[in-house]
Scaffold this motif. Structure first.
Motif: not given
Lengths: 365, 365, 365, 365
Positions: A99-104, A309-312, A315-317, B263-268
């Motif tokens: 349930x995580x979004x891998x960067x790029x 670091x990323x989000x799931x 929307x959590x870090x 590209x690190x995924x963040x919540x803004x």
């Protein structure tokens, strides 16, 4: 319709990296082409992971099963379906990123587009799909063999290690003699060393694949929206991790004057040719008979052995852990994929070109 | 079929530079779009020659005539045909090259492919065709206006003069304030100076057009063979004189490590976004909502005011004289063309994206 | 995309009956075809209203203007655009139905689909559009002339007056000798009489157009989804007012036994042929070289000179007045339209068939 | 490209009757559709041979294997590939016709077109292919379920036994209660008796399948070349043995006057409807919300149990022996095939219709 490519020599593909199998239907292949299954296997072997110390250690023992369209060693004109089973799937490897979004990666965009995703190995966005393209490209090469066109790709840069020599002074067949697939042994050694260093860091690195089509037929390409180089560009930009395409003089050509860049037309042994070939064998979108050459830019592989670091999905870090079996640099394995896509494009244009031949039309009468 | 582009928002074009007129049919434009003819005129004016001291002095007073598909200021859902008359044709300008092959033009390839050619102004291979694209692109922009997407192109290099600043720190609207269409006034001055110098030499020079799509919708793009960047690349490679395309990090990305490039995924503010945007707003071929940006490489114009050696149709050596009215550098006028092609691609993907919305499907019931 | 037809020989059309003009782009026509503008005019004259006492008295003096793709009497391989101005538009004739839905017209469906409609003459749903098809079909016939294929359509029934003779015993060229276009003079007289009677009643009547393609090339048609008869059926069903299509034995064949229906294969003068031709020249979707023949069913014209009840856009009940200039029976004028659509289909398949010829492929080397 | 059907909901098929397996890729199916494998199985069971005493005794125990595009019971937006193994192949049954051309089969045309043929069971021309269509059609029905459209086909004639009742007075669900699939029990008995008599003679007989689409959405269909009925006609004409297609009043409509045939538009409970429905639910190529109904004509099966004269590949006269396991009448088994093709067409048009919805477009902002 987005899983089909080509107009007359047309492929349609299916399959996720962690489903039962992937496969491709080749529709429009003329009847009577000599079909060589061993050649498909050898092309797939050039692409598969685990083939050397600088590629992913994942094992895909790709065996193409031909379900239709071939009879007694020849194509029949019916669609050729080739299926490749997924054997070495380790879905568990992906459980941690369910349930995580891998960067790029395409995790987030697939999720936002389809509202769901098959997280195991990237699903449809996985480079596993390119095995289909290599299998189909091998069939395209069988067709191109009849007309004498020959396509060769090779690695021309890895990170900052750039092969500066023109393909004309290289022996391209040497590319297959080393694991990085660079036809210049000295450069190859440097590239291999760099990739090994990068891998130790748990990091990845980008690179460039160059490709040459020799013994070209003049007259291939269909202006104004199906120019030969536009179709090649489309094909190359379809390959995972590609960020750019240039042919002939490419981006360097933007710094040249017309008086330097224009290819003077001359007659050589009664044949029309050009003194230089900054055009890359294509003028106005149509091949002129000279070699076609182009470069394809690959970004560094997005899967790292380093935590990120990323989000799931909530929307959590989160911290994405560096795990799995991946390539530190994709270009050595991309070489047969670039060739395959080029073969698919050119085979298609050979057929399209055939369709308008008036001499042949009159033969009907 | 090669004179059509797009799938649902689809254009089909016709016309030679020295025929009666050129034109475009836009098929698939939804009904009810506000149709603004003045906007089409203004876009054509951005493209037309003779607009400044650094473009061709040929005059094309392009007036688009709408023959169908619009009623009382709105599109009707029927195909929109826009025709533009060819007025300032000077076929006599081309008499001297009637049977000669101009270097790095499409003369030879058209001759070999079609067995005939309309030598006047390059026939179908003329950049005159791009007026059709700009007209159609203006209609695409009318559709994109409804969804809020905004596309801006500008000149980022001419020969060795390279604008090194990222688009984020530039005021892109300044591009239209100078004749070279570079949003950085200092660079613009240098570019204009260079073009003037080159023109005095009777020579030409290449350059790069950059383009940004802002306020993007996430979820546009159709893997695996109609990825958003592949379609953009196809569109850009269709433009005359283009030698290369790159998006996001592009060729420079090949020299980067994954740890730099990801590209690190963040919540803004509760919205998913990324810290950097090396991806160029596209991951796995699908827009992620971030800005899309890309570069298009243009070679130097092939028509010189300098004599050149070449061959004629009989295979005899000839001298091509430098005559006519041509651009010393194509990039300033290419800016609206790049925008138009980008708008056509993105409008098409907006419609394709609509087609799969299940919520809307259920509304039928 | 829905205003294009054909794959390699592909037309795209535009235009409403009461706009400035209608037109067609023919994309994919091979270079070097002899282009005969007079022939296009003569075909359009066969279709136009006002040509006889049993057709609409509306005058469409259709003059095709060729805007592109033809140079010195031959096609150039570039798209051929043909535009036909709308001259005899009487929009006032339609003012009374501006917001009314005419029964069995497309008024309501266009309104519901597009949310708007150009009521003048039916807009895009008008049979005016078929002038484009006849113009394009004339170009297709020019191509078919090179391969010797000949297409002839004729009226085989009007209401209850049915021509029961097989086309083999008729002299098809006689069809053009009478105003109803039936090759059997006795039947023609009866048909004309019936149409005149119906017109006096302010009413309309349906009928059937039959069509034969002679001197066929075997091998045309592309299973499984582009069978020759499926493409012909699609083409015919595209014509306004068509309700049915059958080829070979057609609906009558459903009542036959296999032992009656099977076409015995025989050798005649060393050539493979069949004793009967219930197959209609097509087996498995591919032409076998025998004549292709088929029937197209046309409903009675929906515009009556009789008042009819209906609704308006507000949903209120209204009386639609019988006014305007319309055909009491559409089939005489449909004859050239049926031929044109058949020519477009067959020309396309000739080109597709060319694309796979391996012998020609090898010639490249 | 000829093995693909549909535009947005698009299938591509492969497979010969006597190869390893047949299969279909469904490309463009939206993500999130409930996927019911059992339903596919039940639809295939309605089509398979050996299901009753009046069908072929060949056994095809069709089990669809889903290779991709489905995850946790829902479609993912990725292509869905369904493969069906060929199990009960008796190639030996065909050895006697290896080099013979069976009358009114595709043997000769495949041979002439492709220069080769896979004689075993007709290869690609076999009706085995329609199992792919039924599987894909089942998926299309899953999509249509969301919008409420319901499609039912049934047998309306076998030879001279014609069901004269309108579908409105029949209980269509009764069709599945008898082995001939005719919803009128008395007619069904007569049809079954006729088929049994014909089979005893070693002969075959034709028939008609009728089809109704209920609870239609108005606004489906894309003039001018993708009219709803033209696409339906194309789909039906693609089915093996089909000789004709008619919708609404069909061929009978050609004998009617406009005043009889026009469907008066009325308001019923505030909804626009028509008093009659000779239009068959389609006006100007667009659905009006009324039921769509159409008829499909099937010729008698070409394979007889009676000896027939013919030629072999060498052009010599031969006797084709009556052997094998074939249907005496194809229409009972054609019922699910007609439904499947109709579902594929309508699902495609639902999606195309979605793509132009402006309200949804604005939602993006």
């Amino acid at each position: 319709m987005s899983n089909s490519f080509g107009q007359l020599f047309r492929i349609t593909t299916f399959g996720e990296s962690h489903g039962k199998s992937i496969g491709v239907i080749i529709d429009g292949c003329p009847a009577g082409i000599d079909f060589n299954l061993d050649f498909i296997v050898s092309e797939l072997n050039r692409r598969r992971p685990g083939q050397s110390s600088i590629t992913s250690q994942r094992k895909e023992d790709d065996y193409p099963e031909v379900l239709s369209g071939v009879y007694e060693g020849k194509t029949t004109g019916a669609p050729v379906c080739i299926v490749i089973a997924n054997k070495d799937q380790k879905s568990a490897d992906y459980a941690h990123i369910a349930s995580q979004f891998r960067p790029s990666h395409a995790d987030y965009t697939y999720f936002i587009k389809y509202g769901t995703r098959d997280f195991r190995g990237g699903g449809r966005s996985s480079a596993r799909e390119t095995a289909n393209w290599v299998a189909a490209g091998a069939v395209a090469k069988m067709l191109l063999k009849r007309v004498g066109i020959h396509i060769t790709a090779y690695v021309s840069s890895v990170g900052d290690i750039v092969l500066k020599k023109n393909y004309k002074v290289l022996n391209l067949s040497e590319a297959e003699q080393n694991i990085v697939r660079c036809p210049d042994p000295a450069s190859a050694d440097q590239m291999i060393e760099l990739i090994k260093k990068i891998r130790k860091q748990g990091d990845t690195i980008g690179g460039v694949v160059s490709c040459v089509a020799e013994n070209m037929i003049p007259g291939l390409g269909e202006p104004v929206f199906n120019k030969l180089h536009a179709a090649l560009g489309h094909a190359m930009m379809s390959i995972n991790a590609v960020k750019g395409f240039e042919y002939g003089s490419g981006f360097a050509g933007t710094k040249m004057k017309g008086s330097q860049h224009n290819d003077q037309i001359i007659s050589e042994k009664g044949k029309v040719t050009t003194r230089t070939n900054f055009s890359g064998g294509i003028q106005g979108g149509i091949s002129n008979g000279a070699d076609i050459y182009f470069n394809v830019a690959f970004k560094p592989v997005a899967t790292l052995m380093i935590d990120q670091e990323s989000l799931n999905e909530a929307g959590e870090q989160v911290i994405i852990q560096g795990k799995g079996r991946h390539d530190p640099c994709v270009v050595p394995r991309a070489v047969p994929i670039v060739e395959a896509m080029a073969a698919l494009v050119i085979a298609d244009f050979v057929m399209i070109s055939q369709s308008t031949k008036l001499g042949a039309l009159s033969d009907h009468k």
